[in-house]
Design a protein around this motif. Sequence first.
Motif: not given
Length: 364
Positions: A12-20, A79-87, A161-166
């Motif tokens: 999760r720290r690297r922003g990866l899904t299991l598939a990736e 929160r509603s606009r924040l994707a699960a990956g960055p969160r 890299e977490f540009t969407d998180v203030d």
Amino acid sequence: MISSSRITVARRRRGLTLAELSHLTGVSIQSLSNYERGRTEPTPDTLEKLATSLNFPESFFHEPDLDPIPADSVSFRARSRLAAGPRDGALAASRLVMELNDWIETRFKLPPNQLPTLDKLDPESAADVLRARWGLGNAPISNMVHLLEAHGVRVFSLPPEFTDVDAFSLWREGTPFVFLSTLKTAERGRFDAAHELGHLVLHGVERSHSGPQAEKEANAFASAFLMPRDSITEHIPDNPMVSQVLEAKKVWKVAAMALTYRLHDLGMLTDWHYRRTCVELGKRGFRKSEPQGLPVREKSQLLEKVFNAFQAKNISFRDVARELHVDTEELSSWVFGLVVTLRSGTPSGRRPSRRERPHLSLVP
């Protein structure tokens, strides 16, 4: 013994899904899922692939399990606009940062928590009460990060890299934490720090940190804490010109738009003047940036003192990273890029006031 939770945190720290991660390592999704659930352990060869793909040393995965940070315990804005990956990535990074904080606390006596619970007060009153308790009066705050640290808040930076998180904050075992983005303007960073302080004192560990109402309250607290009513009304006339707003924002070290909103909220700008000022500031670029703003962002003084103390004992930044089983780039991303500061020496500048200096002493 391999820690299954550390595989999850690293992924999760690297922003990866299991598939990736499966694509990167050549390991099946099912096998990766089994590793993270603790059903099976990766072979030495597979662990090497995981460590290489996730950019963590193999020793990281042999350390004790990491209990996750519940997402609902954190004050994420929009929160509603924040994707699960960055969160999830930001939460994973903050969990690793707590390993650093624990490691530091075994070696230093850090400032104790001095945050009161003010959940019965409205944001404006809470800001006034906290200023009074901390002996701030109505004076402008010279450095928000130093002020928080001096009163027991642990302040760390978010990896870039977490540009969407203030920014976000949370309580953990009685200790308040604030995580700040280093990608915003210096003025925005100060407001973010005050906003998260609002969450900590208004919402504490009992009330929800999330939701539109919580965000509105934290914004109102930050505005009142940085720009006290009496101070603003004493120094700025009603319906000031844009040039006066731009001059005044330097006093309180806030964004021009934030000061404009505060003036309108205090009834010092009519609706017409407020709209006109916002339009003019937008034309000058103040909606997206802060032209001719503060030259540098505020950083942690406490962490600088910690690592300077280590240097005095010939413990390098790399040594600390090795103790935490991460690389220096990862560690630097948690501490405002401090490795650069340490290499070039302590920055010069205004000496912080006594109440802004976090007390720090080595633990025998």
